[in-house]
Motif scaffolding. Structure first.
Motif, PDB file in Angstrom:
ATOM      1  N   ALA A   1       0.832  -1.208   0.000  1.00  0.00           N
ATOM      2  CA  ALA A   1       0.000   0.000   0.000  1.00  0.00           C
ATOM      3  C   ALA A   1       0.866   1.257   0.000  1.00  0.00           C
ATOM      4  N   ALA A   2       1.961   1.238   0.716  1.00  0.00           N
ATOM      5  CA  ALA A   2       2.854   2.403   0.752  1.00  0.00           C
ATOM      6  C   ALA A   2       3.484   2.645  -0.614  1.00  0.00           C
ATOM      7  N   ARG A   3       3.932   1.575  -1.271  1.00  0.00           N
ATOM      8  CA  ARG A   3       4.508   1.732  -2.616  1.00  0.00           C
ATOM      9  C   ARG A   3       3.490   2.281  -3.601  1.00  0.00           C
ATOM     10  N   ALA A   4       2.219   1.903  -3.427  1.00  0.00           N
ATOM     11  CA  ALA A   4       1.157   2.384  -4.322  1.00  0.00           C
ATOM     12  C   ALA A   4       0.630   3.753  -3.894  1.00  0.00           C
ATOM     13  N   ARG A   5       1.201   4.312  -2.816  1.00  0.00           N
ATOM     14  CA  ARG A   5       0.781   5.606  -2.267  1.00  0.00           C
ATOM     15  C   ARG A   5      -0.691   5.620  -1.876  1.00  0.00           C
ATOM     16  N   GLN A   6      -1.163   4.485  -1.406  1.00  0.00           N
ATOM     17  CA  GLN A   6      -2.528   4.351  -0.896  1.00  0.00           C
ATOM     18  C   GLN A   6      -2.468   4.499   0.619  1.00  0.00           C
ATOM     19  N   TYR A   7      -2.447   5.743   1.071  1.00  0.00           N
ATOM     20  CA  TYR A   7      -2.153   6.005   2.474  1.00  0.00           C
ATOM     21  C   TYR A   7      -3.276   5.604   3.419  1.00  0.00           C
ATOM     22  N   TRP A   8      -4.530   5.754   2.991  1.00  0.00           N
ATOM     23  CA  TRP A   8      -5.633   5.288   3.836  1.00  0.00           C
ATOM     24  C   TRP A   8      -5.578   3.764   3.963  1.00  0.00           C
ATOM     25  N   ARG A   9      -5.242   3.094   2.865  1.00  0.00           N
ATOM     26  CA  ARG A   9      -5.122   1.639   2.886  1.00  0.00           C
ATOM     27  C   ARG A   9      -3.944   1.218   3.749  1.00  0.00           C
ATOM     28  N   LEU A  10      -2.845   1.972   3.668  1.00  0.00           N
ATOM     29  CA  LEU A  10      -1.692   1.697   4.520  1.00  0.00           C
ATOM     30  C   LEU A  10      -2.093   1.767   5.993  1.00  0.00           C
ATOM     31  N   LEU A  11      -2.838   2.807   6.358  1.00  0.00           N
ATOM     32  CA  LEU A  11      -3.302   2.922   7.743  1.00  0.00           C
ATOM     33  C   LEU A  11      -4.232   1.774   8.127  1.00  0.00           C
ATOM     34  N   TRP A  12      -5.036   1.322   7.176  1.00  0.00           N
ATOM     35  CA  TRP A  12      -5.913   0.167   7.424  1.00  0.00           C
ATOM     36  C   TRP A  12      -5.089  -1.059   7.795  1.00  0.00           C
TER      37      TRP A  12
ATOM     38  N   ARG B   1     -14.517   2.960   6.520  1.00  0.00           N
ATOM     39  CA  ARG B   1     -15.345   3.928   5.774  1.00  0.00           C
ATOM     40  C   ARG B   1     -14.507   4.736   4.781  1.00  0.00           C
ATOM     41  N   LEU B   2     -13.312   5.148   5.189  1.00  0.00           N
ATOM     42  CA  LEU B   2     -12.460   5.954   4.313  1.00  0.00           C
ATOM     43  C   LEU B   2     -11.911   5.145   3.144  1.00  0.00           C
ATOM     44  N   ASN B   3     -11.644   3.871   3.366  1.00  0.00           N
ATOM     45  CA  ASN B   3     -11.111   3.026   2.296  1.00  0.00           C
ATOM     46  C   ASN B   3     -12.182   2.501   1.349  1.00  0.00           C
ATOM     47  N   TRP B   4     -13.350   2.236   1.882  1.00  0.00           N
ATOM     48  CA  TRP B   4     -14.430   1.666   1.082  1.00  0.00           C
ATOM     49  C   TRP B   4     -15.703   2.481   1.326  1.00  0.00           C
TER      50      TRP B   4
END
Length: 170
Positions: free
Chosen positions: A21-32, A98-101
């Motif tokens: 997730a970090a490599r894809a810059r998906q920060y909300w997903r990273l936090l998930w 909620r933030l991710n989906w």
């Protein structure tokens, strides 16, 4: 040392998903994924945290598969500080759900909360059985984890509505 195997194995999985997730810059997903990792560490390590009171002695327990099980929901002595802490520890995951989906609605939140609680308690049960983890498997934890996820998702929804209304008027 063997009692740490469940935490180490699941940590490797969460680490891989977090890095992806970090490599894809998906920060909300990273936090998930980091939140999942944190919940796993809180529940699957051989270190037990107890915020309970003296009322623990009145809880009806059963010895099953190498561990202590609490099968009666909301029984005497079950609603104590640890009950409320279990809700609080899963609220952030509900917000991140909620933030991710964002298209998921309350029935999905309920299912996600139930899956979270069941996963954590199943992990503890398997850990008790396989490596004598020494953790309680508690139906109340399933209820509180589910409640925390739903509350978190609802709070994130309310926050999103509030901020969207606030900035629409500007």
């Amino acid at each position: 040392m063997i009692r740490w195997i469940p935490a180490v194995l699941v940590s490797l999985i969460w680490l891989g998903l977090s890095l992806r997730a970090a490599r894809a810059r998906q920060y909300w997903r990273l936090l998930w994924w980091l939140g999942c990792w944190g919940l796993s560490l809180l529940t699957w390590t051989p270190i037990a945290f107890s915020f309970g009171s003296d009322s623990v002695s009145v809880i009806t327990t059963h010895w099953i598969a190498g561990g202590i099980w609490v099968l009666q929901p909301l029984g005497r002595g079950s609603v104590d500080a640890s009950f409320w802490c279990n809700i609080l520890m899963t609220v952030p995951q509900g917000c991140l759900l909620r933030l991710n989906w964002p298209r998921l609605r309350w029935p999905h939140w309920l299912l996600a909360g139930l899956a979270t609680g069941l996963s954590l308690e199943t992990g503890q049960a398997l850990g008790n059985w396989l490596v004598s983890l020494g953790r309680w498997v508690d139906i109340n934890d399933v209820i509180t984890n589910c409640t925390g996820i739903v509350i978190g998702a609802a709070l994130a929804t309310l926050g999103q509505h509030y901020w969207s209304k606030k900035f629409e008027g500007d």
